[in-house]
Design a protein around this motif. Structure first.
Motif, short mmCIF file in Angstrom:
data_model
loop_
_atom_site.label_atom_id
_atom_site.label_comp_id
_atom_site.label_asym_id
_atom_site.label_seq_id
_atom_site.Cartn_x
_atom_site.Cartn_y
_atom_site.Cartn_z
N LYS A 261 0.84 -1.21 0.00
CA LYS A 261 0.00 0.00 0.00
C LYS A 261 0.86 1.25 0.00
N GLU A 262 1.87 1.24 0.87
CA GLU A 262 2.72 2.42 0.98
C GLU A 262 3.40 2.77 -0.34
N TYR A 263 3.80 1.74 -1.11
CA TYR A 263 4.55 2.02 -2.34
C TYR A 263 3.66 1.97 -3.58
N ASP A 264 2.36 1.90 -3.37
CA ASP A 264 1.43 1.87 -4.49
C ASP A 264 1.64 3.11 -5.37
N GLY A 265 1.92 2.88 -6.65
CA GLY A 265 2.08 4.00 -7.60
C GLY A 265 3.40 4.74 -7.48
N ARG A 266 4.32 4.28 -6.62
CA ARG A 266 5.57 5.04 -6.43
C ARG A 266 6.77 4.44 -7.16
N GLY A 267 6.63 3.23 -7.68
CA GLY A 267 7.72 2.65 -8.49
C GLY A 267 8.82 2.01 -7.67
N TYR A 268 9.71 1.30 -8.37
CA TYR A 268 10.76 0.51 -7.71
C TYR A 268 11.85 1.36 -7.06
N GLY A 269 12.15 2.51 -7.69
CA GLY A 269 13.28 3.33 -7.23
C GLY A 269 13.13 3.74 -5.77
N ASP A 270 11.98 4.31 -5.45
CA ASP A 270 11.69 4.77 -4.09
C ASP A 270 11.76 3.61 -3.10
N PHE A 271 11.13 2.51 -3.53
CA PHE A 271 11.05 1.33 -2.67
C PHE A 271 12.46 0.82 -2.34
#
Ligand code: AQP
Length: 332
Positions: A261-271
């Motif tokens: 949920k937290e990384y929904d729509g934020r892509g791999y880089g941020d994660f």
């Protein structure tokens, strides 16, 4: 308190994330409610060639790492396998109860001997799982916390225990593997179809607990992922991201769904950037503490001496029962 028993080989300068998340973390947790025996498997280490000086150093490094990660020597006996002669002694008795074909079916031997060919492998590498059965059965533990790769060896251990009990007299308890499904197999960061392994992984595929934290952070940021962009747990379609989610969740105690949920729509880089930070925060104090402990050889010696004394007391009793039951003469 029910006993637990497990071991780790001193065959690298540092434990890796597979060892830690797959097994060692459970060692720490289990010591609360159990009576644990944890050992450094130097007899197993020499099934492949070792440099004597390095082997000695790595045994101490292993002990320091166990203490640094929270194994409490008051609760848990920490010892070096070669300091407890009953392991090798029971190992011989069990070898005589093991079928050649039965030993041959062990997939770890097949994998490890594949490289140089069977002819180049030592007989010790072949009988390794039988020594491992002895390691375990001596302590009559209820649980053996390990990673998934050890499941087959645990089955052999149970078979040998049952065979001995049936042929002679009930002597051994049948131990249960304690394998946490979520972290049972941590994958290679560069090849997320294979397990993270000190002998098979490339340097970029393995996170070593004592490595420079900056290097580990970089490895996380460069971990192989699939061509999509969605942070979602799907071992079939997204083995790389799923492996990173497993690591993230295990280190922070957060649920995987929560992370998705937290990384929904934020892509791999941020994660990956955030996970790299989590890893740095985790390994930095661990590394500092290990290096501190390594400076105090007298303390490490004291822990290992006490651990060996506690282990010998239990192991010698079991071995005496075994020797009696197989018909060895006891001279009064
Ligand atoms: N990738 C892994 N995922 C989960 N658990 C793992 N373990 C090892 N790799 C993973 C678990 O770590 C414990 C100690 O392992 P060991 O000392 O027997 O070493 P190993 O299994 O030989 O470790 P490696 O890195 O896989 O070494 P090589 O490459 O030499 O075979 C065990 O409980 C193991 O399950």
């Amino acid at each position: 308190r029910p006993r637990v028993l497990s071991g780790i080989q001193p065959t690298a300068d540092s434990f890796h994330f597979g060892n830690y998340l797959g097994a060692l973390r459970q060692w720490v947790a289990l010591q609360e409610e159990h009576e644990p025996f944890f050992f450094i498997a130097d007899l197993h280490a020499i099934t492949v060639e070792q440099d004597p000086k390095l082997l000695r150093e790595r045994c101490l490094r292993a002990a320091a790492q166990l203490l640094a990660m929270g194994i409490d020597p008051e609760r848990s006996a920490i010892f070096i396998q070669s300091q407890v002669p009953a392991h090798a002694q029971l190992g011989w008795v069990l070898q005589c109860l093991t079928g050649f074909g039965e030993a041959r079916r062990m997939t770890q031997f097949k994998d490890k001997s594949a490289k140089g060919g069977e002819g180049a492998a030592s007989v010790g590498l072949f009988t390794y799982p039988v020594l491992q059965a002895a390691d375990i059965l001596l302590y009559r533990p209820q649980y053996v916390p390990v990673g998934e790769d050890q499941r087959q060896h645990l089955e052999l251990t149970r078979d040998l225990a049952a065979r001995f009990n049936h042929r002679f007299k009930k002597t051994f308890r049948l131990p249960e593997p304690y394998i946490l499904k979520s972290t049972a197999k941590i994958l290679d960061l560069q090849l997320p179809t294979a397990k993270m392994s000190k002998s098979a992984s490339s340097p970029g595929g393995i996170i070593e607990m004592l490595d420079d934290p900056k290097v580990s952070a970089k490895k996380i940021r460069s971990a192989v992922t699939d061509s999509g962009s969605e942070v979602r747990f799907d071992e079939g379609e997204k083995p790389g991201i799923s492996n990173l989610l497993t690591i993230y969740s295990a280190l922070t105690g957060r649920e995987i769904e929560d992370l998705e949920k937290e990384y929904d729509g934020r892509g791999y880089g941020d994660f990956k950037k955030d996970l790299a930070e989590v890893v740095v925060e985790f390994v930095t104090p661990f590394r500092d503490r290990t290096l501190e402990l390594l400076d105090d050889k007298a303390q490490l010696d004291a822990v290992l001496r006490d651990g060996a004394a506690r282990a010998n007391a239990v192991a010698e009793r079991t071995l005496a029962d075994v020797y009696d039951r197989v018909g060895f003469v006891r001279i009064g």
